[in-house]
Write a protein that holds these residues in place. Structure first.
Motif, PDB file in Angstrom:
ATOM      1  N   GLN A 127      -5.230  20.263   6.040  1.00 22.31           N
ATOM      2  CA  GLN A 127      -5.980  21.177   6.896  1.00 22.31           C
ATOM      3  C   GLN A 127      -6.313  20.103   7.945  1.00 22.31           C
ATOM      4  N   LYS A 128      -7.019  19.136   7.922  1.00 18.26           N
ATOM      5  CA  LYS A 128      -7.528  18.400   8.841  1.00 18.26           C
ATOM      6  C   LYS A 128      -6.684  17.236   9.548  1.00 18.26           C
ATOM      7  N   SER A 129      -5.575  17.096   9.004  1.00 21.00           N
ATOM      8  CA  SER A 129      -4.670  16.011   9.663  1.00 21.00           C
ATOM      9  C   SER A 129      -3.639  16.521  10.693  1.00 21.00           C
ATOM     10  N   ASP A 130      -3.236  15.585  11.585  1.00 18.23           N
ATOM     11  CA  ASP A 130      -2.169  15.933  12.515  1.00 18.23           C
ATOM     12  C   ASP A 130      -0.764  15.459  12.042  1.00 18.23           C
ATOM     13  N   VAL A 131      -0.908  14.329  11.129  1.00 17.87           N
ATOM     14  CA  VAL A 131       0.266  13.647  10.982  1.00 17.87           C
ATOM     15  C   VAL A 131       0.172  13.162   9.374  1.00 17.87           C
ATOM     16  N   LEU A 158       3.958   9.628   4.018  1.00 19.06           N
ATOM     17  CA  LEU A 158       4.135   9.378   2.625  1.00 19.06           C
ATOM     18  C   LEU A 158       5.027   8.298   2.366  1.00 19.06           C
ATOM     19  N   LEU A 159       4.666   7.225   1.855  1.00 19.03           N
ATOM     20  CA  LEU A 159       5.411   6.176   1.610  1.00 19.03           C
ATOM     21  C   LEU A 159       5.828   6.003   0.323  1.00 19.03           C
ATOM     22  N   TRP A 160       7.188   5.639  -0.054  1.00 18.76           N
ATOM     23  CA  TRP A 160       7.895   5.561  -1.247  1.00 18.76           C
ATOM     24  C   TRP A 160       8.797   4.384  -1.192  1.00 18.76           C
ATOM     25  N   TYR A 161       8.208   3.359  -1.991  1.00 20.65           N
ATOM     26  CA  TYR A 161       8.794   2.181  -2.493  1.00 20.65           C
ATOM     27  C   TYR A 161      10.040   2.556  -3.610  1.00 20.65           C
ATOM     28  N   LEU A 162      11.226   2.474  -3.320  1.00 28.03           N
ATOM     29  CA  LEU A 162      12.312   3.017  -4.153  1.00 28.03           C
ATOM     30  C   LEU A 162      12.618   1.792  -5.372  1.00 28.03           C
ATOM     31  N   TYR A 163      12.289   0.670  -4.940  1.00 29.10           N
ATOM     32  CA  TYR A 163      12.528  -0.372  -5.911  1.00 29.10           C
ATOM     33  C   TYR A 163      11.702  -0.393  -7.470  1.00 29.10           C
ATOM     34  N   ILE A 164      10.176   0.262  -6.943  1.00 26.85           N
ATOM     35  CA  ILE A 164       9.367   0.353  -8.091  1.00 26.85           C
ATOM     36  C   ILE A 164       9.838   1.513  -8.884  1.00 26.85           C
ATOM     37  N   VAL A 165      10.451   2.440  -8.615  1.00 27.85           N
ATOM     38  CA  VAL A 165      10.701   3.485  -9.088  1.00 27.85           C
ATOM     39  C   VAL A 165      11.953   3.538  -9.867  1.00 27.85           C
ATOM     40  N   SER A 166      13.102   2.861  -9.336  1.00 32.07           N
ATOM     41  CA  SER A 166      14.440   2.616 -10.108  1.00 32.07           C
ATOM     42  C   SER A 166      14.888   1.466  -9.730  1.00 32.07           C
ATOM     43  N   PRO A 167      14.541   0.369 -10.268  1.00 27.70           N
ATOM     44  CA  PRO A 167      14.688  -0.947  -9.779  1.00 27.70           C
ATOM     45  C   PRO A 167      16.594  -1.270  -9.925  1.00 27.70           C
ATOM     46  N   GLY A 168      16.632  -0.699 -11.168  1.00 24.74           N
ATOM     47  CA  GLY A 168      18.483  -0.687 -11.325  1.00 24.74           C
ATOM     48  C   GLY A 168      19.228  -0.006 -10.226  1.00 24.74           C
ATOM     49  N   LYS A 169      18.907   0.814  -9.532  1.00 27.26           N
ATOM     50  CA  LYS A 169      19.606   1.304  -8.381  1.00 27.26           C
ATOM     51  C   LYS A 169      19.150   0.921  -6.996  1.00 27.26           C
ATOM     52  N   HIS A 170      17.883   0.166  -6.773  1.00 31.93           N
ATOM     53  CA  HIS A 170      17.527  -0.181  -5.405  1.00 31.93           C
ATOM     54  C   HIS A 170      17.259  -1.750  -5.483  1.00 31.93           C
ATOM     55  N   THR A 171      17.241  -2.459  -4.258  1.00 26.66           N
ATOM     56  CA  THR A 171      16.875  -3.481  -4.284  1.00 26.66           C
ATOM     57  C   THR A 171      15.265  -3.632  -3.706  1.00 26.66           C
ATOM     58  N   PRO A 172      14.466  -4.953  -3.680  1.00 30.19           N
ATOM     59  CA  PRO A 172      13.273  -4.937  -3.353  1.00 30.19           C
ATOM     60  C   PRO A 172      12.908  -4.554  -1.894  1.00 30.19           C
ATOM     61  N   THR A 173      14.013  -4.392  -1.039  1.00 30.86           N
ATOM     62  CA  THR A 173      13.834  -4.138   0.491  1.00 30.86           C
ATOM     63  C   THR A 173      14.127  -2.574   0.608  1.00 30.86           C
ATOM     64  N   ASP A 174      14.391  -1.815  -0.306  1.00 32.42           N
ATOM     65  CA  ASP A 174      14.521  -0.339  -0.172  1.00 32.42           C
ATOM     66  C   ASP A 174      13.228   0.454  -0.128  1.00 32.42           C
ATOM     67  N   PHE A 175      12.966   1.180   1.115  1.00 35.69           N
ATOM     68  CA  PHE A 175      11.606   1.564   1.179  1.00 35.69           C
ATOM     69  C   PHE A 175      12.010   3.010   2.039  1.00 35.69           C
ATOM     70  N   GLU A 176      11.128   4.034   2.070  1.00 30.47           N
ATOM     71  CA  GLU A 176      11.357   5.367   2.595  1.00 30.47           C
ATOM     72  C   GLU A 176       9.980   5.803   3.050  1.00 30.47           C
ATOM     73  N   ILE A 177       9.925   6.261   4.181  1.00 30.24           N
ATOM     74  CA  ILE A 177       8.714   7.156   4.913  1.00 30.24           C
ATOM     75  C   ILE A 177       9.088   8.613   4.796  1.00 30.24           C
ATOM     76  N   TYR A 178       8.178   9.154   4.424  1.00 31.39           N
ATOM     77  CA  TYR A 178       8.383  10.665   4.637  1.00 31.39           C
ATOM     78  C   TYR A 178       7.413  11.370   5.480  1.00 31.39           C
ATOM     79  N   ILE A 179       7.976  11.778   6.447  1.00 31.15           N
ATOM     80  CA  ILE A 179       6.856  12.305   7.492  1.00 31.15           C
ATOM     81  C   ILE A 179       6.509  13.911   6.716  1.00 31.15           C
ATOM     82  N   GLY A 180       5.254  14.225   6.286  1.00 30.10           N
ATOM     83  CA  GLY A 180       4.932  15.274   5.512  1.00 30.10           C
ATOM     84  C   GLY A 180       4.387  16.559   6.364  1.00 30.10           C
ATOM     85  N   LYS A 181       3.883  15.943   7.420  1.00 30.29           N
ATOM     86  CA  LYS A 181       3.447  16.857   8.305  1.00 30.29           C
ATOM     87  C   LYS A 181       3.445  16.297   9.861  1.00 30.29           C
TER      88      LYS A 181
END
Length: 105
Positions: free
Chosen positions: A45-49, A52-75
């Motif tokens: 309700q209060k935010s303009d932007v 959301l940060l998503w560190y893929l390596y932590i979630v599935s280290p077998g599929k991703h390298t330590p450099t794989d990272f995503e930012i989601y713009i949720g709003k």
């Protein structure tokens, strides 16, 4: 009140929030959404932007390298819209760069 003060004095407010944890140990971690944030209704309700940060390596280290990272713009109240930005993460420098354009974010 804080929002009014930021507008009057021309500065940004950054609020950090952790994701809500899964209910069970067997639940698979999913990409974050604005609903994943603790206190999400107030934040949404209060935010303009919302980023959301998503560190893929932590979630599935077998599929991703330590450099794989995503930012989601949720709003993005005043921007182009929402979506995903694929990034590179340099853990030793704690630096995030755009995967395609090679510039710092």
């Amino acid at each position: 009140r804080l929002n009014m003060m930021a507008l009057q004095r021309n500065f940004a407010i950054i609020i950090l929030s952790q994701y809500s944890r899964p209910d069970t140990k067997n639940q698979v971690l999913k990409r974050p959404t604005t609903v994943s944030l603790k206190g999400s209704s107030w934040i949404e309700q209060k935010s303009d932007v919302i980023l959301l940060l998503w560190y893929l390596y932590i979630v599935s280290p077998g599929k991703h390298t330590p450099t794989d990272f995503e930012i989601y713009i949720g709003k993005n109240k005043d921007g182009v819209g929402t979506g995903r930005i694929e990034c590179r993460f340099n853990p030793s420098a704690l630096q995030i760069t755009d995967k395609q354009k090679n510039f710092e974010i």
